[in-house]
Design a protein around this motif. Structure first.
Motif, PDB file in Angstrom:
ATOM      1  N   ALA A 392      42.647   5.728  -6.527  1.00 36.59           N
ATOM      2  CA  ALA A 392      41.725   5.136  -5.561  1.00 36.59           C
ATOM      3  C   ALA A 392      41.786   5.871  -4.237  1.00 36.59           C
ATOM      4  CB  ALA A 392      42.056   3.655  -5.342  1.00 36.59           C
ATOM      5  N   VAL A 393      40.664   5.857  -3.545  1.00 29.42           N
ATOM      6  CA  VAL A 393      40.589   6.364  -2.177  1.00 29.42           C
ATOM      7  C   VAL A 393      40.875   5.199  -1.235  1.00 29.42           C
ATOM      8  CG1 VAL A 393      39.105   7.426  -0.437  1.00 29.42           C
ATOM      9  CG2 VAL A 393      38.848   8.050  -2.852  1.00 29.42           C
ATOM     10  N   PRO A 394      41.830   5.298  -0.327  1.00 30.23           N
ATOM     11  CA  PRO A 394      42.052   4.199   0.619  1.00 30.23           C
ATOM     12  C   PRO A 394      40.846   4.032   1.543  1.00 30.23           C
ATOM     13  CG  PRO A 394      43.918   5.736   0.593  1.00 30.23           C
ATOM     14  CD  PRO A 394      42.800   6.401  -0.130  1.00 30.23           C
ATOM     15  N   VAL A 395      40.552   2.795   1.896  1.00 30.50           N
ATOM     16  CA  VAL A 395      39.493   2.568   2.874  1.00 30.50           C
ATOM     17  C   VAL A 395      39.933   3.146   4.217  1.00 30.50           C
ATOM     18  CG1 VAL A 395      40.311   0.316   3.668  1.00 30.50           C
ATOM     19  CG2 VAL A 395      37.875   0.825   3.724  1.00 30.50           C
ATOM     20  N   PHE A 396      39.012   3.701   4.970  1.00 29.47           N
ATOM     21  CA  PHE A 396      39.393   4.325   6.243  1.00 29.47           C
ATOM     22  C   PHE A 396      39.687   3.246   7.287  1.00 29.47           C
ATOM     23  CE2 PHE A 396      35.133   3.377   7.740  1.00 29.47           C
ATOM     24  CZ  PHE A 396      35.257   3.311   9.123  1.00 29.47           C
TER      25      PHE A 396
END
Length: 527
Positions: A392-396
């Motif tokens: 997953a890409v972490p939320v900014f």
């Protein structure tokens, strides 16, 4: 990188990542540096960016904490996470200084980033060779190519993200002119049965992203598009249908066709309506991937209205602290016309990085910064392949970034499409199904607000941003500046397409590099 043959290691640095700035909006100074130095060997780390060189010196001198990375000093040193404490067995010497009493140490780091302190190629190199003769491993950090050339080996430190060269494939790429790349993309689409006008629109949007340096949204997507065409996820003949078209709010059903077709129609209607009535909104539902949101900027510029585009996509982003992707890597874009100047364009994803940038790194066989991705156990990883293994890409921006994502979900998902990103089909995982994603296009006419001095106030705003840098603003410090540099690079050297992508598309029969065309950039438009 291995040590010199027959010599014990004096220093090993692995996956060093150093960034500055607020979480979610960091500027990467060092992107995954791995280097080893053998006893008696001189290795130069060369960069043309002084901030990156300074960051490396500060980390090795114990004055700065790295975001990620491990260090081992000495032949039997145990790799450990780099922390703000002078690493045992490492001596840092500035250009113009002598080795301190008790030297040599196992590792001498020579800071040769100040040519005014030591003429390039002279004192710093002499100091390095003296330490190497005494048995130390030497890491020579320099911003001068002549000084670097005196070393046994040279490692080129990645340029910061503000340089388009950093995001391009450095090798194993085929270069095209803008016109040649567009023609190649159109040819691949029409060969798959796509009508020529639609193929030209899709190709324009993809190539525009490559020209602007956003290769994650460029022709690297074509193999996936073609696969989805074959499997039924994209209906090439689908005609967008207006559910409602009159008044300030309109709703368009894309019917699972090419996302660019519905998006172009929506943007044009929205901008034209706002120019006439001051405010307009167009919702698009039942759509597929529309590409880089900024690709539709010219329609807002042409009608002299401020545009806002929001998009939701399939789950690939994790909420703060989560290890599993449950939200879309949604996107937000604002376009502000500026007369004869380039428009101000702000275009970003709600994840720390667009998912396509990670896949683009996978195409090139390169690692990604650990801040971009977590694996299936929620651990930071530099392996871009983990994204499609359940990572997953972490939320900014932590919970504030999550707030921006929720705003996007409400406006572009719930209101525009009657859906939210957890319900959107992922285009790679489900190539036989339309994504069923949605977008919201908004436009506001400055004339309806009394014609405020947009250009003048934007200048005040940009000057205020630049004034916040005591040593002078960096080359890229505002939105759209990076894209301007990328466009110049594309015009000068052509557009690189990873060889893996070109081969999949059958574009490598002629490996002779294409000559870049000389078509000038049109302010606010595509080439």
């Amino acid at each position: 990188m291995t040590e010199a043959a027959g010599r014990p290691p004096a220093l090993r640095v692995a996956d060093l990542i150093v960034a500055e700035g607020p979480e979610g909006a960091e500027r990467i100074l060092i992107a995954g540096l791995t280097v080893s130095v053998a006893a008696g060997e001189i290795v130069a780390v060369h960069t043309d960016d002084r901030a990156s060189a300074d960051a490396l010196i500060q980390v090795l001198d114990g004055r700065r904490r790295a975001q990620y990375g491990a260090l081992a000093a000495g032949a039997h040193g145990r790799p450990r996470r780099i922390a703000p404490a002078r690493p045992a067995g490492v001596t840092v010497v500035r250009a113009g200084q002598a080795l301190p009493p008790g030297a040599p140490r196992p590792v001498v780091v020579v800071d040769a980033t100040r040519p005014e302190a030591a003429p390039p190629g002279t004192l710093s190199a002499e100091l390095a060779h003296s330490a190497a003769r005494d048995g130390s491993g030497v890491l020579l950090v320099t911003t001068d190519a002549d000084t670097a050339a005196t070393a046994d080996r040279v490692v080129h430190l990645n340029r910061p993200p503000e340089s388009p060269a950093r995001t391009e494939p450095a090798q194993d790429a085929v270069r095209f002119s803008t016109a040649a790349l567009t023609a190649a993309a159109v040819g691949s689409l029409t060969s798959a049965g796509v009508e020529s006008d639609r193929a030209a629109l899709v190709a324009r949007v993809l190539v525009d992203a490559d020209v602007r340096g956003h290769f994650s949204h460029g022709v690297g997507l074509l193999p996936m598009y073609l696969d989805r065409l074959e499997r039924g996820g994209i209906d090439p003949a689908a005609a967008p249908e207006w559910i409602s078209e009159s008044g300030p709010v309109a709703v368009l059903d894309a019917h699972g066709g090419f996302g660019q077709v519905a998006a172009e129609l929506a943007a044009e209607h929205c901008a034209r309506q706002a120019a006439a009535t001051g405010l307009a909104a167009v919702a698009v539902r039942g759509n597929n991937h529309i590409g880089m949101l900024a690709a539709y900027r010219d329609l807002f510029v042409r009608h002299e209205v401020v545009g806002l585009v929001l998009n939701i996509s399939g789950p690939s982003v994790a909420a703060p602290g989560a290890g599993r992707p449950t939200l879309g890597n949604d996107a937000v874009c604002m376009v502000v016309p500026r007369g004869d100047q380039r428009p101000l364009v702000v275009d970003f994803a709600t994840g720390t990085v667009a998912s396509g940038k990670i896949r683009h790194a996978a195409h090139r066989g390169e690692p990604v910064p650990a801040s971009w991705l977590v694996d299936r156990q929620g651990r930071p990883t530099t392996d871009p392949e983990e994204l499609d293994r359940g990572g997953a890409v972490p939320v900014f921006g932590g919970h504030k970034g999550l707030g921006v994502a929720v705003i996007t979900e409400v406006l572009a998902g719930i209101l525009a499409g009657g859906t939210v990103s957890p319900l959107v089909h992922k285009q790679r995982a489900e190539p036989d199904r339309p994504m069923d994603c949605s977008q919201l296009f908004l436009a506001l006419s400055p004339a309806a607000f009394g014609d405020p001095p947009v250009d003048e106030l934007l200048t005040v705003l940009s000057n205020a941003v630049a004034a916040g840098y005591p040593q002078g603003a960096p080359r890229v410090h505002l939105p759209e500046q990076q894209e301007e540099l990328a466009e110049a690079a594309a015009l000068d050297a052509g557009i690189p397409v990873p060889l893996t992508v070109a081969e999949r598309l059958g574009w490598t029969a002629d490996r002779t590099p294409a000559v870049p065309d000389c078509t000038p950039a049109v302010p606010g438009g595509t080439r």
